[in-house]
Design an enzyme around this catalytic site. Structure first.
Site, PDB file in Angstrom:
ATOM      1  N   ASP A   9       9.234   5.913   1.467  1.00  0.00           N
ATOM      2  CA  ASP A   9       8.583   4.827   1.199  1.00  0.00           C
ATOM      3  C   ASP A   9       7.741   5.019   0.742  1.00  0.00           C
ATOM      4  OD1 ASP A   9       8.011   1.867   1.634  1.00  0.00           O
ATOM      5  OD2 ASP A   9       8.187   1.999   4.086  1.00  0.00           O
ATOM      6  N   ILE A  11       4.719   2.744   0.758  1.00  0.00           N
ATOM      7  CA  ILE A  11       3.594   3.098   1.140  1.00  0.00           C
ATOM      8  C   ILE A  11       3.319   3.790   1.257  1.00  0.00           C
ATOM      9  CG2 ILE A  11       4.893   2.649   3.533  1.00  0.00           C
ATOM     10  CD1 ILE A  11       2.982   0.913   3.974  1.00  0.00           C
ATOM     11  N   SER A  12       4.164   5.575   1.746  1.00  0.00           N
ATOM     12  CA  SER A  12       3.718   6.451   2.006  1.00  0.00           C
ATOM     13  C   SER A  12       3.240   7.181   0.731  1.00  0.00           C
ATOM     14  CB  SER A  12       4.678   7.553   2.854  1.00  0.00           C
ATOM     15  OG  SER A  12       4.229   8.773   3.205  1.00  0.00           O
ATOM     16  N   PRO A  13       1.074   7.643   0.834  1.00  0.00           N
ATOM     17  CA  PRO A  13       0.863   8.986   0.579  1.00  0.00           C
ATOM     18  C   PRO A  13       1.374  10.420   0.617  1.00  0.00           C
ATOM     19  CG  PRO A  13      -0.212   8.429   2.153  1.00  0.00           C
ATOM     20  CD  PRO A  13       0.658   7.467   2.002  1.00  0.00           C
ATOM     21  N   ALA A  15       5.129  11.086   0.739  1.00  0.00           N
ATOM     22  CA  ALA A  15       6.007  10.418  -0.086  1.00  0.00           C
ATOM     23  C   ALA A  15       5.518  10.504  -1.680  1.00  0.00           C
ATOM     24  CB  ALA A  15       6.988   9.428   0.564  1.00  0.00           C
TER      25      ALA A  15
END
Length: 210
Positions: A9, A11-13, A15
């Site tokens: 996603d 939104i995930s740093p 990731a």
């Protein structure tokens, strides 16, 4: 050759960091990768959890840690001006384009380089024009595809992003890349310890919050 499904996603740093580091982490290892956008908030809702950035104290630590890890690994990274942000438009854009590495790289860097608002409507529109998706990101089929991918991830046992799924195994987090590499290289640890590690029973059960 092993196949990896990389659940992510934007939104995930973590990731983002894992995405940037994956090629180097698996250099010389025979593998293929499918990039699968999912809605992290859907996982949190299913498991009754808050995201790291929704918990005071943990929020501040998360931002400091990810920026340190980016610095440590030589990955360009600036926090977006607002976080958490609503990632739906970015996730749907990725699915509408077909989420290959180029598409995901472009969207991740939109969010995590430059320090701007990742969900700003004008920026997202410019990004859509740049990527020229073959489907309408706002169409019902794209929305349903994202929802189905998230539900499939939950059914597979996912609880967070980034997650790397290989065979029947799930590797969670940026710091799992070395473990993933070892598995792909056939490390004997997985035959002796992977299943055994889960044998302890839980001696503490918390009451549900009313």
């Amino acid at each position: 050759m092993k196949h990896i499904t990389f659940y992510l996603d934007f939104i995930s740093p973590y990731a983002y960091l894992a995405f940037e580091k994956l090629p180097a982490a698996l250099e010389g290892v025979s593998h293929s990768v499918t990039y699968q956008p999912i809605l992290f908030a859907g996982l949190l809702k299913h498991h009754g959890q808050l995201g790291p950035a929704e918990i005071p104290g943990k929020r501040e630590w998360t931002y400091r840690q990810v920026l340190w890890q980016a610095h440590e690994h030589g990955i360009p990274m600036q926090m977006p001006s607002a976080h958490p942000f609503n990632p739906l438009a970015l996730l749907r854009l990725a699915i509408a384009c077909g989420p290959n590495r180029f598409v995901c790289e472009t969207i991740f860097r939109h969010a995590w380089r430059g320090g701007a608002d990742a969900a700003d409507a004008a920026r997202v529109q410019a990004l859509q024009q740049q990527l020229a998706p073959g489907r309408d990101p706002a169409s019902d089929d794209v929305k349903n595809a994202l929802k189905q991918a998230t539900n499939d991830a939950i059914a597979r046992g996912l609880f967070g992003v980034p997650t790397f799924a290989v065979d029947d195994k799930l590797f969670w987090g940026f710091d799992a890349l070395s473990m993933l590499r070892a598995y792909l290289l056939g490390d004997a640890w997985f035959a002796t310890t992977w299943d055994a590690a889960t044998r302890p029973t839980s001696a503490l059960v918390r009451p549900a919050r009313g």
